[in-house]
Scaffold this motif. Structure first.
Motif: not given
Length: 83
Positions: A59-65
């Motif tokens: 999961r991308n830490k910045k976007t949460g995606e």
């Protein structure tokens, strides 16, 4: 009488009764024609929404995606070999 605020424990006998009731309901639904055997099987599959062609890697830490990896089947050789 057990305390309502106390720890909860798994009751094996109660779980057996729940499963027996669920099986009985499933059999009745099949007999009445409410559901087909295939639909019932899909309904009872624990991983029915699992996709085999895509897997979340992280999961991308910045976007949460989720970042996905795609696994597509290759056509393969016509003679059945894997090359």
């Amino acid at each position: 009488m057990p305390c309502e605020d106390g720890p909860k424990f798994f009751n094996f006998e109660e779980r057996q009764r729940q499963k027996a009731r669920a099986r009985q309901r499933d059999e009745e639904r099949l007999e009445r024609g409410e559901i087909s055997p295939r639909e019932l099987q899909e309904e009872n599959m624990p991983f029915r929404k699992l996709r085999r062609d895509r897997v979340a890697i992280y999961r991308n830490k910045k976007t949460g995606e989720f970042v996905w990896a795609a696994f597509e089947r290759k056509g393969g050789a016509k003679d059945g070999s894997e090359d």
